[in-house]
Scaffold this motif. Structure first.
Motif, short mmCIF file in Angstrom:
data_model
loop_
_atom_site.label_atom_id
_atom_site.label_comp_id
_atom_site.label_asym_id
_atom_site.label_seq_id
_atom_site.Cartn_x
_atom_site.Cartn_y
_atom_site.Cartn_z
N ASP A 70 0.84 -1.19 0.00
CA ASP A 70 0.00 0.00 0.00
C ASP A 70 0.88 1.24 0.00
OD1 ASP A 70 -2.35 1.50 0.09
OD2 ASP A 70 -2.30 1.63 2.28
N VAL A 71 0.41 2.29 -0.65
CA VAL A 71 1.13 3.57 -0.70
C VAL A 71 0.19 4.65 -0.20
CG1 VAL A 71 2.26 5.29 -2.15
CG2 VAL A 71 2.59 2.85 -2.62
N GLN A 72 0.63 5.40 0.79
CA GLN A 72 -0.17 6.47 1.37
C GLN A 72 0.55 7.80 1.14
OE1 GLN A 72 -2.35 7.58 5.61
NE2 GLN A 72 -0.79 5.98 5.61
N ILE A 73 -0.19 8.79 0.65
CA ILE A 73 0.38 10.12 0.40
C ILE A 73 -0.24 11.08 1.40
CG2 ILE A 73 0.88 11.87 -1.33
CD1 ILE A 73 0.05 9.73 -3.46
N VAL A 74 0.59 11.74 2.18
CA VAL A 74 0.11 12.57 3.28
C VAL A 74 0.70 13.98 3.17
CG1 VAL A 74 -0.04 12.78 5.79
CG2 VAL A 74 0.06 10.51 4.74
N PRO A 75 -0.10 15.02 3.24
CA PRO A 75 0.45 16.38 3.27
C PRO A 75 1.30 16.57 4.53
CG PRO A 75 -1.91 16.41 2.78
CD PRO A 75 -1.57 15.02 3.22
N PRO A 76 2.40 17.32 4.43
CA PRO A 76 3.31 17.45 5.57
C PRO A 76 2.65 17.93 6.86
CG PRO A 76 4.35 18.30 3.59
CD PRO A 76 2.93 18.00 3.23
N THR A 77 1.78 18.92 6.78
CA THR A 77 1.19 19.43 8.02
C THR A 77 0.22 18.44 8.63
OG1 THR A 77 1.51 21.72 7.27
CG2 THR A 77 -0.04 21.37 9.06
N SER A 78 -0.49 17.67 7.81
CA SER A 78 -1.32 16.59 8.35
C SER A 78 -0.45 15.57 9.07
CB SER A 78 -2.11 15.91 7.23
OG SER A 78 -3.07 16.78 6.68
N PHE A 93 9.27 8.77 3.27
CA PHE A 93 10.17 9.82 2.79
C PHE A 93 9.36 11.07 2.48
CE2 PHE A 93 9.28 6.92 -0.78
CZ PHE A 93 8.77 7.77 -1.75
N THR A 94 10.07 12.20 2.46
CA THR A 94 9.46 13.52 2.25
C THR A 94 10.00 14.13 0.97
OG1 THR A 94 9.29 13.84 4.64
CG2 THR A 94 9.14 15.80 3.28
N ILE A 95 9.14 14.86 0.25
CA ILE A 95 9.53 15.43 -1.04
C ILE A 95 9.32 16.95 -1.04
CG2 ILE A 95 9.22 15.37 -3.55
CD1 ILE A 95 7.81 12.66 -3.19
N SER A 96 10.30 17.67 -1.58
CA SER A 96 10.14 19.09 -1.90
C SER A 96 11.09 19.40 -3.04
CB SER A 96 10.48 19.98 -0.70
OG SER A 96 10.58 21.34 -1.09
N GLN A 97 10.56 19.87 -4.17
CA GLN A 97 11.43 20.14 -5.32
C GLN A 97 12.50 21.17 -4.97
OE1 GLN A 97 9.53 20.74 -9.11
NE2 GLN A 97 11.24 21.89 -9.95
N SER A 98 12.12 22.23 -4.28
CA SER A 98 13.08 23.26 -3.92
C SER A 98 13.93 22.87 -2.72
CB SER A 98 12.35 24.57 -3.60
OG SER A 98 11.61 24.43 -2.40
N GLY A 99 13.38 21.99 -1.87
CA GLY A 99 14.05 21.67 -0.62
C GLY A 99 13.95 22.77 0.40
N CYS A 100 13.06 23.73 0.16
CA CYS A 100 12.91 24.90 1.03
C CYS A 100 11.50 25.04 1.61
CB CYS A 100 13.26 26.18 0.27
SG CYS A 100 14.96 26.22 -0.34
N SER A 101 10.65 24.07 1.39
CA SER A 101 9.29 24.14 1.92
C SER A 101 9.32 23.91 3.43
CB SER A 101 8.40 23.10 1.25
OG SER A 101 8.23 23.40 -0.11
N THR A 102 8.84 24.88 4.18
CA THR A 102 8.96 24.81 5.64
C THR A 102 8.23 23.62 6.24
OG1 THR A 102 7.11 26.37 5.81
CG2 THR A 102 9.33 27.29 5.90
N ASN A 103 7.05 23.29 5.70
CA ASN A 103 6.31 22.17 6.26
C ASN A 103 7.00 20.83 5.97
OD1 ASN A 103 5.71 22.17 3.53
ND2 ASN A 103 3.49 22.07 3.79
N SER A 104 7.65 20.73 4.82
CA SER A 104 8.36 19.50 4.47
C SER A 104 9.62 19.33 5.32
CB SER A 104 8.73 19.50 2.98
OG SER A 104 7.57 19.52 2.18
N ILE A 105 10.29 20.45 5.62
CA ILE A 105 11.46 20.41 6.49
C ILE A 105 11.07 19.94 7.89
CG2 ILE A 105 13.16 21.87 7.66
CD1 ILE A 105 13.28 23.51 5.01
N LYS A 106 9.96 20.47 8.38
CA LYS A 106 9.47 20.03 9.70
C LYS A 106 9.09 18.56 9.69
CE LYS A 106 7.74 24.61 11.05
NZ LYS A 106 6.51 25.43 11.27
N ALA A 107 8.57 18.10 8.55
CA ALA A 107 8.21 16.68 8.44
C ALA A 107 9.45 15.79 8.52
CB ALA A 107 7.46 16.43 7.14
#
Length: 370
Positions: A70-78, A93-107
């Motif tokens: 199974d694959v689950q896709i979850v928004p970082p803040t959720s 794993f966490t994804i951000s194209q820029s690597g600068c998204s604050t919510n993804s960094i916190k994730a």
């Protein structure tokens, strides 16, 4: 203007990048495949938002088929707030194209906090992601400095598919015959992408009046078609700036359809698989209310004037997002450019004063990221 780089430039560059990444797939995915093989995993969690979320949605049916999990896709803040009940057999794993998204960094930090390896996928290894990930992965977007992201969506979807294929093969879940058969069709994706680019331009010319006068747009599909619909809704909302909503096609007829009027524009994205017949039925019903109905489909019951065809030998339908995405990317650019609505409403600047979603590094590494 001749020589000017635009969003469409990156759409046109995408086939070459897809070809290069396929050629280098073993090396490109190696660190993520190694991390996968280091454990005994039965579930994949992808933490992503915006176009990265949509790219993952495009790849999800393929990943589930070949990894057999199974694959689950979850928004970082959720993920940060509540949806983070990770088990030992969950691969995350966490994804951000820029690597600068604050919510993804916190994730990334939250994943560490929960006792898991913090893995970050990005298009820029020099971004803030490098300070928060135990394993940093470049997914192979190359350069994309003009919004709104297009090449990044297709290359991310391809990377996730390549990861699933390479991991499945390396762990013995598929044999060499299946592995090579899928790779052979993936090798056809760049040329198919170019064909769909041209077909989308032609489609735009034929339906220019409708596509430059949208008020509300719905986007519907099943499985991989739904993934493309999600990105289509985001792209049209970002660029043309009309309310745009994506729905799993059956969910669309359980309430959202009640808003329909002849002024609504509705797009249907075929999955070229099990959902095709039902999607046509829903298209037909919608067409009874509004003639502003369009589809990416090979269904002969839908008139050519309303459709963009994929005239290929589609042996693996779950690859179709890789060459269906330029449909939306092309019409979003063309309509926005002709209408001249690239800029937000002037009052929107007030929004920017109060909140941000990127770290200051964004201005140095990648000016536009969604």
């Amino acid at each position: 203007m001749s020589g000017t780089t635009t969003m469409l430039t990156y759409v046109q560059e995408t086939p070459d990048q897809l070809a290069l990444n396929l050629e280098q797939s073993t090396c490109l995915t190696q660190s993520l495949v190694d991390a996968w093989r280091a454990g005994s995993y039965h579930h994949v969690w992808i933490i992503a938002c915006g176009s990265s979320f949509n790219a993952a949605q495009c790849a999800k049916p393929f990943m589930m088929k070949y990894l057999d999990v199974d694959v689950q896709i979850v928004p970082p803040t959720s993920f940060l707030l509540y949806k983070n009940l990770l088990r030992d057999d969950d691969f995350v794993f966490t994804i951000s194209q820029s690597g600068c998204s604050t919510n993804s960094i916190k994730a990334l930090d939250k994943i560490r906090e929960l006792g898991h390896t913090s893995i970050g996928l990005t298009g820029n290894l020099q971004s803030d992601f490098k300070d928060h990930a135990d394993i940093l992965v470049d997914y192979g977007v190359g350069s994309e400095l003009i919004g709104y992201v297009t090449k990044g969506v297709a290359t991310l979807a391809e990377f996730l598919m390549l990861f699933a294929l390479e991991a499945a093969y390396a762990s013995g879940r598929i044999d060499s015959a299946v592995y090579q058969r899928v790779r052979n069709e993936m090798a056809e994706v760049p040329s198919r992408h170019k064909v769909v680019q041209e077909a989308s331009l032609d489609f735009y010319k034929r339906n220019r009046a409708m596509l430059t006068s949208m008020t509300v747009s719905y986007h519907c599909g099943f499985a991989q078609g739904y993934g493309v619909a999600c990105e289509g809704a985001l792209k049209l909302g970002e660029t043309i700036k009309v309310p745009s909503f994506a729905y799993e096609a059956e969910e669309y007829i359980h309430g959202p359809n009640l808003q329909l009027t002849p002024n609504y524009t509705v797009f249907f994205i075929d999955d070229f698989e099990n959902g095709s017949d039902r999607l046509y039925q829903i298209f037909y019903a919608t067409n009874a209310v509004t003639d502003r109905c369009f589809a990416v489909t090979n269904n002969p019951r839908i008139d050519d004037s309303r459709a963009v065809r994929l005239p290929f030998d589609i042996r693996e339908p779950r690859l179709t997002p890789l060459y269906a995405l330029p449909f939306y990317q092309t019409i979003a650019f063309k309509a926005t450019d002709e209408i001249g609505c690239w800029k937000q409403h002037p009052v929107f600047e007030e929004f920017r004063k109060h909140i941000t979603s990127k770290t200051p590094t964004i201005d140095k590494v990648m000016p536009i990221d969604h």
